[in-house]
Design an enzyme around this catalytic site. Structure first.
Site, mmCIF file in Angstrom:
data_model
loop_
_atom_site.group_PDB
_atom_site.id
_atom_site.type_symbol
_atom_site.label_atom_id
_atom_site.label_comp_id
_atom_site.label_asym_id
_atom_site.label_seq_id
_atom_site.Cartn_x
_atom_site.Cartn_y
_atom_site.Cartn_z
ATOM 1 N N GLU A 149 54.000 47.222 46.044
ATOM 2 C CA GLU A 149 54.926 46.463 46.877
ATOM 3 C C GLU A 149 54.956 47.092 48.268
ATOM 4 O OE1 GLU A 149 59.102 46.778 45.785
ATOM 5 O OE2 GLU A 149 59.322 44.637 46.128
ATOM 6 N N GLY A 171 65.392 52.708 39.962
ATOM 7 C CA GLY A 171 65.877 52.001 38.775
ATOM 8 C C GLY A 171 65.542 52.750 37.498
ATOM 9 N N CYS A 211 62.264 41.327 47.632
ATOM 10 C CA CYS A 211 61.693 41.760 46.346
ATOM 11 C C CYS A 211 60.844 40.661 45.722
ATOM 12 C CB CYS A 211 62.810 42.188 45.407
ATOM 13 S SG CYS A 211 64.157 41.005 45.337
ATOM 14 N N LYS A 260 78.321 50.713 46.368
ATOM 15 C CA LYS A 260 77.702 51.538 47.405
ATOM 16 C C LYS A 260 76.662 50.726 48.169
ATOM 17 C CE LYS A 260 74.164 54.216 47.662
ATOM 18 N NZ LYS A 260 73.759 53.935 49.055
ATOM 19 N N GLU A 314 67.670 45.113 39.084
ATOM 20 C CA GLU A 314 66.878 44.128 39.822
ATOM 21 C C GLU A 314 65.972 44.929 40.740
ATOM 22 O OE1 GLU A 314 65.167 42.128 42.051
ATOM 23 O OE2 GLU A 314 66.935 41.567 43.204
ATOM 24 N N GLY A 340 67.165 47.565 43.841
ATOM 25 C CA GLY A 340 66.423 48.484 44.699
ATOM 26 C C GLY A 340 65.042 48.729 44.130
ATOM 27 N N SER A 341 64.504 49.916 44.398
ATOM 28 C CA SER A 341 63.127 50.203 44.000
ATOM 29 C C SER A 341 63.017 50.473 42.498
ATOM 30 C CB SER A 341 62.609 51.400 44.784
ATOM 31 O OG SER A 341 63.383 52.539 44.463
ATOM 32 N N THR A 342 61.829 50.244 41.968
ATOM 33 C CA THR A 342 61.579 50.486 40.548
ATOM 34 C C THR A 342 61.723 51.970 40.223
ATOM 35 O OG1 THR A 342 60.211 48.519 40.320
ATOM 36 C CG2 THR A 342 59.835 50.263 38.718
HETATM 37 P P1 NAD Z 1 65.905 52.639 46.979
HETATM 38 O O1 NAD Z 1 65.725 52.169 45.595
HETATM 39 O O2 NAD Z 1 65.630 54.074 47.275
HETATM 40 O O3 NAD Z 1 67.383 52.341 47.479
HETATM 41 C C1 NAD Z 1 68.187 51.277 46.996
HETATM 42 C C2 NAD Z 1 69.622 51.766 46.868
HETATM 43 O O4 NAD Z 1 69.695 52.798 45.894
HETATM 44 C C3 NAD Z 1 70.196 52.352 48.145
HETATM 45 O O5 NAD Z 1 71.558 52.018 48.235
HETATM 46 C C4 NAD Z 1 70.041 53.854 47.915
HETATM 47 O O6 NAD Z 1 70.949 54.635 48.642
HETATM 48 C C5 NAD Z 1 70.317 53.957 46.433
HETATM 49 N N1 NAD Z 1 69.755 55.140 45.766
HETATM 50 C C6 NAD Z 1 68.692 55.894 46.143
HETATM 51 N N2 NAD Z 1 68.486 56.871 45.246
HETATM 52 C C7 NAD Z 1 69.426 56.732 44.280
HETATM 53 C C8 NAD Z 1 69.721 57.421 43.076
HETATM 54 N N3 NAD Z 1 68.993 58.466 42.683
HETATM 55 N N4 NAD Z 1 70.751 57.005 42.318
HETATM 56 C C9 NAD Z 1 71.487 55.930 42.688
HETATM 57 N N5 NAD Z 1 71.257 55.242 43.812
HETATM 58 C C10 NAD Z 1 70.240 55.627 44.610
HETATM 59 O O7 NAD Z 1 65.043 51.738 47.907
HETATM 60 P P2 NAD Z 1 64.648 52.054 49.428
HETATM 61 O O8 NAD Z 1 64.323 53.490 49.645
HETATM 62 O O9 NAD Z 1 65.689 51.461 50.278
HETATM 63 O O10 NAD Z 1 63.300 51.257 49.510
HETATM 64 C C11 NAD Z 1 62.148 51.782 48.851
HETATM 65 C C12 NAD Z 1 61.362 50.679 48.255
HETATM 66 O O11 NAD Z 1 62.171 49.996 47.287
HETATM 67 C C13 NAD Z 1 60.953 49.586 49.211
HETATM 68 O O12 NAD Z 1 59.792 49.897 49.913
HETATM 69 C C14 NAD Z 1 60.780 48.436 48.276
HETATM 70 O O13 NAD Z 1 59.521 48.488 47.687
HETATM 71 C C15 NAD Z 1 61.818 48.659 47.224
HETATM 72 N N6 NAD Z 1 63.034 47.838 47.428
HETATM 73 C C16 NAD Z 1 63.259 46.786 46.611
HETATM 74 C C17 NAD Z 1 64.384 46.015 46.794
HETATM 75 C C18 NAD Z 1 64.690 44.847 45.963
HETATM 76 O O14 NAD Z 1 65.437 43.971 46.397
HETATM 77 N N7 NAD Z 1 64.215 44.762 44.746
HETATM 78 C C19 NAD Z 1 65.276 46.314 47.813
HETATM 79 C C20 NAD Z 1 65.032 47.425 48.617
HETATM 80 C C21 NAD Z 1 63.902 48.182 48.391
#
Ligand code: NAD
Ligand code: MN
Length: 474
Positions: free
Chosen positions: A385, A237, A288, A181, A254, A232-234
């Site tokens: 962050e 995660g 990140c 996804k 990650e 993605g975000s902590t």
């Molecule tokens: P997010 O964690 O919300 O999104 C990352 C991915 O997870 C997206 O594809 C999203 O659609 C999906 N997602 C969202 N909720 C989910 C759930 N409940 N179950 C499964 N998948 C889900 O991150 P964001 O909203 O795009 O960004 C928010 C913050 O996250 C940023 O401000 C940043 O601090 C952090 N971030 C970190 C990284 C990284 O590379 N480590 C990347 C993007 C964002």
């Protein structure tokens, strides 16, 4: 400073008006007909519409991936799998410019970066893992390591194609099939990658792409996959880890970071300034492992800051498709307001903000490169962050104090050390609690080098021999 004439990119990728979900080798619409738009963040114009996957589509995609894994991809020899991966890598190279422009349009990042970093590094990841496909027995993970099965993968918007390659290349090399996804704001290069899989004659169902938002991601995580890989975000995660606890699904995460970039008084200052700029302004700071906390030794702090500001004043902010652009658009209105809100807390808590005088385009999502001085450890801009072009500067007097401050964070993804002394580099690297420590450089990536976090930055490694372990039953 020189004035630069505009240098617009001339290649235009063929972007379809509408994309479907990619399931079992075909583009199909969602069972419930849901669609959404992807926007160009530098103009706020819609680029295309795309089907949004729901639970029914997730079921179909996972079933297609299961069939492909059990009947074709799993039984296939590593040598044959490797050929497909090499073919994908070469096709990515052939169409590199087109992918680079598409990524800049959908994400907002400068063409200089998509052209010279994102796309070549993604191709390198496929080349590297193609080489592993027939050598898994020599990876030190047992004489006959087996694939896990079907992998559910969820990636963010900051490096759309590169994160896709970090996820898909090792999974496929190890004999797994995938359902991936992409992030809701940046599905374009994943859909172009699906077309490329067709062009490569990849057996149907080996790669499935399901655009959608958080709900689609949650449905995929909850589906009968054998492993989940998330970047993605902590916060998300953590929710994923909770939701699959007690199941047999394996998980790698990650997550975020708040990296310290430490400049000692004996550092080569001009090189350090370049490294600080790269560390925080690369990809608009949507990284990140960004060096978002500059720790500079007090005795050289004034000098470093003066040269840093002079350098930042030369950065060109604007049109991502101009080849001279250093800093492109912020990926979305949501991310822009998050950056603005956190930056306001910095000023509110008493730190001093500095920005160069630069014009910003009228339409689109933009944020000037920002440097905060007078930052205290307790401030939100030092702890959280920001994921934008915002640097927090702190000072230290002794090496011990630098390490203590650097490690004073729940995250542990990366760190940087600047010093002329090799022994000081080794001393610091031993003490820094981070998955990667860069010395006299920053933001270096290689498919052969494992990447991943400690503490709340996640677990599991991607890349290198170590990264194979996450995709094998060992
Ligand atoms: P997010 O964690 O919300 O999104 C990352 C991915 O997870 C997206 O594809 C999203 O659609 C999906 N997602 C969202 N909720 C989910 C759930 N409940 N179950 C499964 N998948 C889900 O991150 P964001 O909203 O795009 O960004 C928010 C913050 O996250 C940023 O401000 C940043 O601090 C952090 N971030 C970190 C990284 C990284 O590379 N480590 C990347 C993007 C964002
Ligand atoms: Mn977009």
């Amino acid at each position: 400073m020189f004035e630069y004439a505009p240098s617009p990119e001339s290649v235009r990728p063929q972007i379809k008006e509408h994309y479907g979900l990619f399931i079992g080798g075909e583009f199909v619409d969602a069972e419930d007909g849901a669609v959404f738009k992807s926007v160009n963040p530098s103009t706020e114009e819609a680029l295309f519409t795309v089907a949004e996957a729901g639970e029914a589509d997730v079921r179909l995609a996972v079933a297609a991936a299961r069939r492909a894994q059990e009947t074709v991809w799993g039984p296939m020899s590593g040598t044959e799998r490797g050929k497909y991966l090499f073919r994908i890598a070469r096709l990515l190279q052939e169409r590199a410019r087109e992918f680079a422009v598409a990524e800049s349009l959908d994400n907002g990042k400068p063409i200089k970066e998509t052209r010279d970093f994102d796309v070549p590094t993604a191709a390198q990841h496929f080349f590297y893992h193609a080489g592993w496909a027939d050598k898994l027995a020599y990876a030190g993970l047992g004489a006959d390591p087996r694939p896990l099965g079907v992998i559910g993968q969820v990636i963010p918007w900051n490096f759309p194609l590169l994160m896709l390659s970090w996820k898909i290349a090792p999974a496929l090399a190890c004999g797994n099939t995938v359902v991936l996804k992409p992030a809701e704001t940046t599905p374009l290069t994943a859909l172009m990658f699906a077309e490329l899989c067709q062009e490569a004659d990849l057996p149907p169902g080996v790669v499935n792409i399901l655009p959608g938002a958080g709900a689609t991601g949650a449905a995929l995580v909850g589906s009968p996959v054998d492993k989940v890989a998330f970047t993605g975000s902590t916060a998300v995660g953590r929710a994923i880890a909770k939701s699959i606890a007690g199941s047999k699904k394996k998980l790698t995460l990650e997550l975020g970071g708040k990296a310290a970039n430490i400049v000692f008084d004996d550092a080569p200052i001009d090189q350090a300034v370049e490294g600080i700029v790269n560390g925080i302004f690369f990809n608009q700071g949507h990284v990140c492992c960004a060096g978002s906390r500059l720790l500079v030794q007090e005795s050289v702090a004034d000098d470093v800051l003066e040269r840093l500001k002079a350098r930042i004043a030369t950065l060109r902010v604007g049109d991502p498709l101009d080849k001279n652009t250093d800093i492109g658009a912020i990926n979305s209105a949501e991310q822009l307001s998050r950056i603005q809100a956190l930056t306001e807390t910095g000023t509110g808590e008493g730190a001093e903000a500095w920005q160069p005088a630069c014009d910003l385009p009228e339409r689109g999502f933009w944020f000037r490169p920002t440097v905060f001085t007078g930052v205290q450890q307790s401030m939100r801009i030092a702890k959280e962050e920001i994921f934008g072009p915002v640097l927090s500067v702190l000072t230290f007097r002794t090496p011990d104090e630098a390490i203590a401050k650097a490690n004073n964070t729940p995250y542990g993804l990366s760190a940087g050390v600047w010093t002329e002394k090799g022994s000081k580099i080794l001393w610091a690297a031993e003490r820094l609690r981070a998955g990667v420590v860069w010395a006299n450089t920053f933001n270096q990536f290689d498919a052969a080098s494992p990447f991943g976090g400690l503490k709340e930055s996640g677990y599991g490694r991607e890349g290198g021999r170590q990264g194979l372990e996450a995709y094998l039953d060992v």
